[in-house]
Design a protein around this motif. Sequence first.
Motif, PDB file in Angstrom:
ATOM      1  N   LEU A   8       0.841  -1.200   0.000  1.00  0.00           N
ATOM      2  CA  LEU A   8       0.000   0.000   0.000  1.00  0.00           C
ATOM      3  C   LEU A   8       0.877   1.251   0.000  1.00  0.00           C
ATOM      4  CD1 LEU A   8      -2.734   1.451   0.290  1.00  0.00           C
ATOM      5  CD2 LEU A   8      -2.585   1.055   2.757  1.00  0.00           C
ATOM      6  N   SER A   9       1.974   1.219   0.764  1.00  0.00           N
ATOM      7  CA  SER A   9       2.887   2.360   0.793  1.00  0.00           C
ATOM      8  C   SER A   9       3.528   2.596  -0.574  1.00  0.00           C
ATOM      9  CB  SER A   9       3.980   2.128   1.849  1.00  0.00           C
ATOM     10  OG  SER A   9       4.846   3.243   1.932  1.00  0.00           O
ATOM     11  N   ASP A  10       3.879   1.523  -1.276  1.00  0.00           N
ATOM     12  CA  ASP A  10       4.466   1.667  -2.613  1.00  0.00           C
ATOM     13  C   ASP A  10       3.492   2.351  -3.569  1.00  0.00           C
ATOM     14  OD1 ASP A  10       6.840   0.330  -1.901  1.00  0.00           O
ATOM     15  OD2 ASP A  10       5.989  -1.623  -2.399  1.00  0.00           O
ATOM     16  N   VAL A  11       2.230   1.953  -3.499  1.00  0.00           N
ATOM     17  CA  VAL A  11       1.215   2.524  -4.389  1.00  0.00           C
ATOM     18  C   VAL A  11       0.998   3.997  -4.073  1.00  0.00           C
ATOM     19  CG1 VAL A  11      -1.214   2.409  -5.081  1.00  0.00           C
ATOM     20  CG2 VAL A  11       0.075   0.302  -4.751  1.00  0.00           C
ATOM     21  N   CYS A  12       0.910   4.335  -2.790  1.00  0.00           N
ATOM     22  CA  CYS A  12       0.717   5.741  -2.399  1.00  0.00           C
ATOM     23  C   CYS A  12       1.930   6.586  -2.774  1.00  0.00           C
ATOM     24  CB  CYS A  12       0.442   5.835  -0.905  1.00  0.00           C
ATOM     25  SG  CYS A  12      -1.177   5.173  -0.417  1.00  0.00           S
ATOM     26  N   ALA A  13       3.133   6.018  -2.649  1.00  0.00           N
ATOM     27  CA  ALA A  13       4.338   6.745  -3.038  1.00  0.00           C
ATOM     28  C   ALA A  13       4.338   7.037  -4.533  1.00  0.00           C
ATOM     29  CB  ALA A  13       5.580   5.940  -2.654  1.00  0.00           C
ATOM     30  N   ALA A  14       3.925   6.050  -5.340  1.00  0.00           N
ATOM     31  CA  ALA A  14       3.854   6.250  -6.791  1.00  0.00           C
ATOM     32  C   ALA A  14       2.821   7.310  -7.139  1.00  0.00           C
ATOM     33  CB  ALA A  14       3.526   4.931  -7.484  1.00  0.00           C
ATOM     34  N   ALA A  15       1.671   7.258  -6.457  1.00  0.00           N
ATOM     35  CA  ALA A  15       0.630   8.255  -6.712  1.00  0.00           C
ATOM     36  C   ALA A  15       1.118   9.657  -6.369  1.00  0.00           C
ATOM     37  CB  ALA A  15      -0.619   7.919  -5.909  1.00  0.00           C
ATOM     38  N   ALA A  16       1.775   9.792  -5.220  1.00  0.00           N
ATOM     39  CA  ALA A  16       2.271  11.102  -4.809  1.00  0.00           C
ATOM     40  C   ALA A  16       3.309  11.642  -5.792  1.00  0.00           C
ATOM     41  CB  ALA A  16       2.875  11.007  -3.407  1.00  0.00           C
ATOM     42  N   TYR A  17       4.119  10.760  -6.348  1.00  0.00           N
ATOM     43  CA  TYR A  17       5.165  11.169  -7.281  1.00  0.00           C
ATOM     44  C   TYR A  17       4.590  11.730  -8.576  1.00  0.00           C
ATOM     45  CZ  TYR A  17       9.090  10.736 -10.540  1.00  0.00           C
ATOM     46  OH  TYR A  17      10.052  10.984 -11.488  1.00  0.00           O
ATOM     47  N   ILE A  18       3.554  11.097  -9.111  1.00  0.00           N
ATOM     48  CA  ILE A  18       3.052  11.499 -10.428  1.00  0.00           C
ATOM     49  C   ILE A  18       1.944  12.546 -10.363  1.00  0.00           C
ATOM     50  CG2 ILE A  18       3.724   9.319 -11.472  1.00  0.00           C
ATOM     51  CD1 ILE A  18       0.863   8.390 -11.358  1.00  0.00           C
ATOM     52  N   LEU A  19       1.363  12.767  -9.177  1.00  0.00           N
ATOM     53  CA  LEU A  19       0.299  13.766  -9.050  1.00  0.00           C
ATOM     54  C   LEU A  19       0.857  15.175  -9.041  1.00  0.00           C
ATOM     55  CD1 LEU A  19      -2.145  12.361  -6.335  1.00  0.00           C
ATOM     56  CD2 LEU A  19      -2.739  12.926  -8.702  1.00  0.00           C
ATOM     57  N   ARG A  20       0.165  16.083  -9.711  1.00  0.00           N
ATOM     58  CA  ARG A  20       0.468  17.509  -9.566  1.00  0.00           C
ATOM     59  C   ARG A  20       0.025  17.952  -8.177  1.00  0.00           C
ATOM     60  NH1 ARG A  20      -4.268  20.251  -9.525  1.00  0.00           N
ATOM     61  NH2 ARG A  20      -6.030  19.420 -10.706  1.00  0.00           N
ATOM     62  N   TRP A  21       0.506  19.102  -7.733  1.00  0.00           N
ATOM     63  CA  TRP A  21       0.069  19.660  -6.458  1.00  0.00           C
ATOM     64  C   TRP A  21      -1.425  19.949  -6.539  1.00  0.00           C
ATOM     65  CZ3 TRP A  21       2.629  19.567  -2.058  1.00  0.00           C
ATOM     66  CH2 TRP A  21       2.170  20.332  -0.984  1.00  0.00           C
ATOM     67  N   GLY A  22      -2.192  19.426  -5.621  1.00  0.00           N
ATOM     68  CA  GLY A  22      -3.645  19.579  -5.639  1.00  0.00           C
ATOM     69  C   GLY A  22      -4.350  18.471  -6.394  1.00  0.00           C
ATOM     70  N   GLY A  23      -3.596  17.583  -7.055  1.00  0.00           N
ATOM     71  CA  GLY A  23      -4.204  16.448  -7.742  1.00  0.00           C
ATOM     72  C   GLY A  23      -4.758  15.438  -6.755  1.00  0.00           C
ATOM     73  N   ARG A  24      -5.605  14.559  -7.238  1.00  0.00           N
ATOM     74  CA  ARG A  24      -6.322  13.646  -6.342  1.00  0.00           C
ATOM     75  C   ARG A  24      -6.025  12.180  -6.652  1.00  0.00           C
ATOM     76  NH1 ARG A  24     -12.112  15.282  -7.587  1.00  0.00           N
ATOM     77  NH2 ARG A  24     -11.130  15.914  -9.538  1.00  0.00           N
ATOM     78  N   PHE A  25      -6.123  11.363  -5.613  1.00  0.00           N
ATOM     79  CA  PHE A  25      -5.862   9.931  -5.696  1.00  0.00           C
ATOM     80  C   PHE A  25      -7.020   9.186  -5.057  1.00  0.00           C
ATOM     81  CE2 PHE A  25      -3.419   6.262  -3.565  1.00  0.00           C
ATOM     82  CZ  PHE A  25      -3.627   5.411  -4.643  1.00  0.00           C
ATOM     83  N   ALA A  26      -7.630   8.259  -5.801  1.00  0.00           N
ATOM     84  CA  ALA A  26      -8.736   7.453  -5.293  1.00  0.00           C
ATOM     85  C   ALA A  26      -8.357   5.985  -5.339  1.00  0.00           C
ATOM     86  CB  ALA A  26     -10.002   7.698  -6.115  1.00  0.00           C
TER      87      ALA A  26
END
Length: 232
Positions: free
Chosen positions: A144-162
């Motif tokens: 789960l941490s790996d997935v959240c880290a990948a999401a945080a890396y590719i998201l722009r500031w203010g982007g969202r992750f579901a």
Amino acid sequence: MEKKDYLWQGGPCFYYDTGLFPPGTDSFALAHFARPARGDAVCDLGSGTGLLGILLLARDSTLRLENVELSAPAQALAQRAFAENGWAERAGFRTGDLRERSVLPPAGSMDYVLSNPPYFPAGSGAGAKGEARRTAREETHCTLSDVCAAAAYILRWGGRFALVHRAERLADVLCTLRAHGIEPKRLRFLAKAADAAPSLLLAEGRRGGKSGLVIEPPLVPGAPEWDAVYFR
């Protein structure tokens, strides 16, 4: 065994393989829960055979989608489905380990990220049959941490992750999102009946967001919007 199905009669098609992880309610529920804006750049982390992206494009064909998937056979089925649906130009495909940044879209390039990640720690409970099913079910290749880290890396500031996950891992999900700079903003539970304990959770966070979590009404069969989950 490879199979082909349709979201509705005459509608967009999708492929899956019974030897891989089959489509389930969790993917349909996550696509219904997700709220990308028109024209958003969207990434599906662990995209499998592409069902999540197909569900999203069926609702909004202006989205631009990146599919990141470890399994080459699953990715091949996704590419075939997107091509048959006429969405080849709206979808990109990246085959490899999401823990490797070279596999991911560029840093800060995505407006919205989704994932239906493995639910269980490696080796917990009864093991799934076959390597492909085990990879989809257990955190053998990514946590789960790996997935959240990948999401945080590719998201722009203010982007969202579901994402969708098991309800009993609520604390893990919320704490891990926040640990990676994605503030939980929306939460919804899915139950098999109105009087049953929830089995799944749907969560959305914002990169760099302020605290404040909205808990939405549970999603249960028979609810007014339930048919919309399955395009019925």
